[in-house]
Write an enzyme that holds these catalytic residues in place. Sequence first.
Site, PDB file in Angstrom:
ATOM      1  N   GLN A 136      46.359 -37.160 100.565  1.00 11.87           N
ATOM      2  CA  GLN A 136      46.233 -36.204  99.457  1.00 11.87           C
ATOM      3  C   GLN A 136      45.364 -35.008  99.812  1.00 11.87           C
ATOM      4  O   GLN A 136      45.405 -33.987  99.111  1.00 11.87           O
ATOM      5  CB  GLN A 136      45.662 -36.905  98.226  1.00 11.87           C
ATOM      6  CG  GLN A 136      44.198 -37.304  98.375  1.00 11.87           C
ATOM      7  CD  GLN A 136      43.685 -38.133  97.228  1.00 11.87           C
ATOM      8  OE1 GLN A 136      44.051 -39.288  97.072  1.00 11.87           O
ATOM      9  NE2 GLN A 136      42.814 -37.543  96.412  1.00 11.87           N
ATOM     10  N   CYS A 142      45.594 -38.103  93.691  1.00 16.65           N
ATOM     11  CA  CYS A 142      45.975 -39.468  94.044  1.00 16.65           C
ATOM     12  C   CYS A 142      47.040 -40.013  93.103  1.00 16.65           C
ATOM     13  O   CYS A 142      47.927 -40.768  93.516  1.00 16.65           O
ATOM     14  CB  CYS A 142      44.744 -40.363  94.014  1.00 16.65           C
ATOM     15  SG  CYS A 142      43.838 -40.276  92.453  1.00 16.65           S
ATOM     16  N   HIS A 282      40.714 -43.167  90.215  1.00 16.26           N
ATOM     17  CA  HIS A 282      41.553 -43.105  91.414  1.00 16.26           C
ATOM     18  C   HIS A 282      42.785 -43.980  91.197  1.00 16.26           C
ATOM     19  O   HIS A 282      42.665 -45.102  90.688  1.00 16.26           O
ATOM     20  CB  HIS A 282      40.759 -43.594  92.623  1.00 16.26           C
ATOM     21  CG  HIS A 282      41.462 -43.429  93.934  1.00 16.26           C
ATOM     22  ND1 HIS A 282      41.987 -42.221  94.362  1.00 16.26           N
ATOM     23  CD2 HIS A 282      41.733 -44.321  94.936  1.00 16.26           C
ATOM     24  CE1 HIS A 282      42.530 -42.371  95.556  1.00 16.26           C
ATOM     25  NE2 HIS A 282      42.399 -43.643  95.923  1.00 16.26           N
TER      26      HIS A 282
END
Length: 336
Positions: A136, A142, A282
């Site tokens: 990324q 993400c 995340h």
Amino acid sequence: MRAVLPLLCAAFWLLPPICRAACLTVFSLFTEKFHFESWMVQHKKTYSSGEYNHRLQTFVSNWRKINAHNSRNRTFEMALNQFSDMSFAEFKRKYLWSEPQNCSATKSNYLRGTGPYPPSVDWRKKGNFVSPVKNQGGCGSCWTFSTTGALESAVAIASGKMLSLAEQQLVDCAKDFNNHGCQGGLPSQAFEYILYNKGIMGEDAYPYQGKDGTCKFQPEKAIAFVKDVANITIYDEEAMVEAVALYNPVSFAFEVTDDFLLYRRGVYSSTSCHKTPDKVNHAVLAVGYGEERGTPYWIVKNSWGPQWGMNGYFLIERGKNMCGLAACASYPIPLV
């Protein structure tokens, strides 16, 4: 040199204690600087003269943290990696979500059975059903890689065709579905975007830039489509097991804390992370599960490149909602 070493050692122990301590300190600093500059070569890092000392100090702090952790923790190992010159605060600003994502807003619709399920599953070993690990870069995107990874697998399982889908389209175009580009988003919301948008383009047609941009979606170039979204009931980790075992790799979000970015191998667990849906920062992809020395784990695909962790993957303890991983899990049902 071998003949000199015993003399040097003997001379060292003849020094007063305060001098021995000073010598050890100098030797330690020399060693740390040597490791730092070797690491710089390995990772092709260069710094301005003003930045060098700051990065050296941060690297040394991380290196000491790694050594202290590995001397006492037996469940997972930490190691130097491409992030070793960054503090966690800096890493968090650059790679994790800056916009809060409350996955409890996702409506659950997945109804699980009663099992039993296989003791272990790894979609990577079933065939060409998991796309390569991607990177990324310095963008909190993400969630887009978790989304494309899940849909790439779903399409491959349903049709036998492995695609590489456009994360940048999600960064640029999915903001009406409560996503925020490089500032964060949720796979469940990204799947909804693809469903109602009627498709997502391939990465070759819509290349990844790693920064926010304007939407350039071309409907005629869409190559993957979503028929429905399976949202797993909050905290129902057993339903995640069923979904991964029977249907598809599953996207989930969790909270990354400071020891995770230096993860190397083993089953990750944490006592400092939260387990609630408002703290996740995340998104990743569960491609299987198993057990190691009595500890159940998930096999998880990350989006920090193949040089991080276990060739871009990590294991995380299963069955305890570790770091909130069971707070907002989902996967797409493809239209093929």
